[in-house]
Design a protein around this motif. Structure first.
Motif, PDB file in Angstrom:
ATOM      1  N   PRO A 228       0.833  -1.212   0.000  1.00  0.00           N
ATOM      2  CA  PRO A 228       0.000   0.000   0.000  1.00  0.00           C
ATOM      3  C   PRO A 228       0.860   1.250   0.000  1.00  0.00           C
ATOM      4  O   PRO A 228       2.012   1.248   0.442  1.00  0.00           O
ATOM      5  CB  PRO A 228      -0.812  -0.123   1.306  1.00  0.00           C
ATOM      6  CG  PRO A 228      -0.739  -1.564   1.679  1.00  0.00           C
ATOM      7  CD  PRO A 228       0.570  -2.059   1.151  1.00  0.00           C
ATOM      8  N   LEU A 229       0.271   2.332  -0.482  1.00  0.00           N
ATOM      9  CA  LEU A 229       1.003   3.591  -0.572  1.00  0.00           C
ATOM     10  C   LEU A 229       1.440   4.082   0.805  1.00  0.00           C
ATOM     11  O   LEU A 229       2.564   4.551   0.968  1.00  0.00           O
ATOM     12  CB  LEU A 229       0.139   4.647  -1.267  1.00  0.00           C
ATOM     13  CG  LEU A 229       0.768   6.045  -1.382  1.00  0.00           C
ATOM     14  CD1 LEU A 229       2.050   5.988  -2.209  1.00  0.00           C
ATOM     15  CD2 LEU A 229      -0.230   7.022  -2.000  1.00  0.00           C
ATOM     16  N   TRP A 230       0.551   3.920   1.829  1.00  0.00           N
ATOM     17  CA  TRP A 230       0.895   4.427   3.163  1.00  0.00           C
ATOM     18  C   TRP A 230       2.088   3.690   3.757  1.00  0.00           C
ATOM     19  O   TRP A 230       2.929   4.275   4.429  1.00  0.00           O
ATOM     20  CB  TRP A 230      -0.315   4.327   4.104  1.00  0.00           C
ATOM     21  CG  TRP A 230      -0.739   2.909   4.421  1.00  0.00           C
ATOM     22  CD1 TRP A 230      -1.662   2.172   3.778  1.00  0.00           C
ATOM     23  CD2 TRP A 230      -0.209   2.088   5.469  1.00  0.00           C
ATOM     24  NE1 TRP A 230      -1.782   0.922   4.320  1.00  0.00           N
ATOM     25  CE2 TRP A 230      -0.907   0.841   5.376  1.00  0.00           C
ATOM     26  CE3 TRP A 230       0.745   2.256   6.458  1.00  0.00           C
ATOM     27  CZ2 TRP A 230      -0.647  -0.208   6.253  1.00  0.00           C
ATOM     28  CZ3 TRP A 230       1.005   1.214   7.327  1.00  0.00           C
ATOM     29  CH2 TRP A 230       0.309  -0.014   7.228  1.00  0.00           C
ATOM     30  N   LEU A 231       2.176   2.352   3.436  1.00  0.00           N
ATOM     31  CA  LEU A 231       3.293   1.578   3.941  1.00  0.00           C
ATOM     32  C   LEU A 231       4.574   1.940   3.207  1.00  0.00           C
ATOM     33  O   LEU A 231       5.663   2.015   3.817  1.00  0.00           O
ATOM     34  CB  LEU A 231       3.010   0.087   3.793  1.00  0.00           C
ATOM     35  CG  LEU A 231       4.085  -0.870   4.316  1.00  0.00           C
ATOM     36  CD1 LEU A 231       4.357  -0.607   5.795  1.00  0.00           C
ATOM     37  CD2 LEU A 231       3.656  -2.319   4.106  1.00  0.00           C
ATOM     38  N   PHE A 232       4.463   2.204   1.912  1.00  0.00           N
ATOM     39  CA  PHE A 232       5.635   2.624   1.140  1.00  0.00           C
ATOM     40  C   PHE A 232       6.188   3.942   1.677  1.00  0.00           C
ATOM     41  O   PHE A 232       7.404   4.100   1.858  1.00  0.00           O
ATOM     42  CB  PHE A 232       5.255   2.769  -0.336  1.00  0.00           C
ATOM     43  CG  PHE A 232       6.314   3.425  -1.170  1.00  0.00           C
ATOM     44  CD1 PHE A 232       7.449   2.721  -1.564  1.00  0.00           C
ATOM     45  CD2 PHE A 232       6.192   4.752  -1.550  1.00  0.00           C
ATOM     46  CE1 PHE A 232       8.433   3.338  -2.312  1.00  0.00           C
ATOM     47  CE2 PHE A 232       7.173   5.363  -2.300  1.00  0.00           C
ATOM     48  CZ  PHE A 232       8.299   4.653  -2.688  1.00  0.00           C
TER      49      PHE A 232
END
Length: 253
Positions: free
Chosen positions: A40-44
């Motif tokens: 996910p973008l937030w984890l990246f």
């Protein structure tokens, strides 16, 4: 977050791909192929900002577990008196109700910081009761059978000058300021200021008699003093001609 990221790979093997011309993701030598979903973008973003989190070894969390062995313990009313020092302080306050902090410090063999810590701890768990009077904090054992009037009187009797004035008014009801000042050997201004304080507490009643103001002890406080007198051994002194106020000040219950 400030730990140095350390990575330790067991083994990596890099060799040219042999699936040239074939669809990506197909097995080359019979190995199992599994498609990996994108993160996910937030984890990246999180891993980009805090890359240390990706490589911090589990050993870095051991100090957190060790904190439990350093003696930390939540103090509550049930275990507060496991400390011998707190038990001694509580017994002292029970025998000497109404003392202020500085007087307790003078009579208890503890440093100021240690005494302050234990007193505040017992107050926070409900073992001690505090009363702020004239800029000083006075201590009573929580649940002690004293009424608010008795607590006011006990605190007043802890002050030597107030004790002498109360004794004089008790023995000579209707005495004026000059008579009291002469008998207790204090200045008229000092006696006046102390009596004003006792009036505010309701201990003393002032009645004007012509140009003179005469002072009497309030009836309810007279009863309290009579009750104290029956529970105390005689202790006559120049400051206590009646012999009913103990040198320590007041009785304990």
């Amino acid at each position: 977050m400030l730990l140095v990221a350390v990575a330790d790979a067991t083994e990596y093997t890099v060799r040219p791909s042999r699936n040239v011309g074939q669809e990506p993701g197909m097995s080359i030598s019979g190995e199992k192929v599994q498609e990996v979903d994108p993160i996910p973008l937030w984890l990246f973003l999180l891993l980009s900002v805090f890359p240390q989190l990706t490589a911090a070894p589990i050993e870095t969390l051991i100090p957190l577990k060790a904190a439990g062995y350093l003696g930390y313990k939540r103090i509550c009313k049930e275990n507060a008196l496991e400390s011998p020092q707190r038990r001694k302080i509580l017994r002292f306050v029970k025998r000497n109700p109404g003392l202020h902090f500085r007087e307790i410090l003078r009579r208890v063999p503890l440093t100021r910081g240690t005494l302050d810590y234990h007193m505040k701890t017992m107050e926070s768990v409900g073992l001690l009761k505090t009363i702020l009077e004239r800029g000083r904090t006075h201590y009573f054992v929580a649940g002690a059978p004293y009424s608010a009037e008795e607590e006011n009187l006990i605190i007043a009797l802890r002050n030597e000058s107030l004790r002498r004035i109360i004794t004089e008014i008790y023995l000579n009801q209707g005495a004026c300021n000059e008579e009291i000042a002469e008998d207790v050997e204090l200045s008229g201004v000092t006696v006046y200021e102390h009596i004003r304080y006792l009036e505010d507490l309701g201990v003393v009643i002032a009645e004007r008699d012509g140009r003179c103001v005469r002072y009497t002890l309030a009836e309810n406080y007279s009863r309290i003093l009579m009750d104290m007198r029956t529970r105390l051994k005689p202790a006559r002194s120049a400051a206590d001609p009646a012999g009913w106020i103990s040198p320590g000040g007041v009785p304990s219950r």
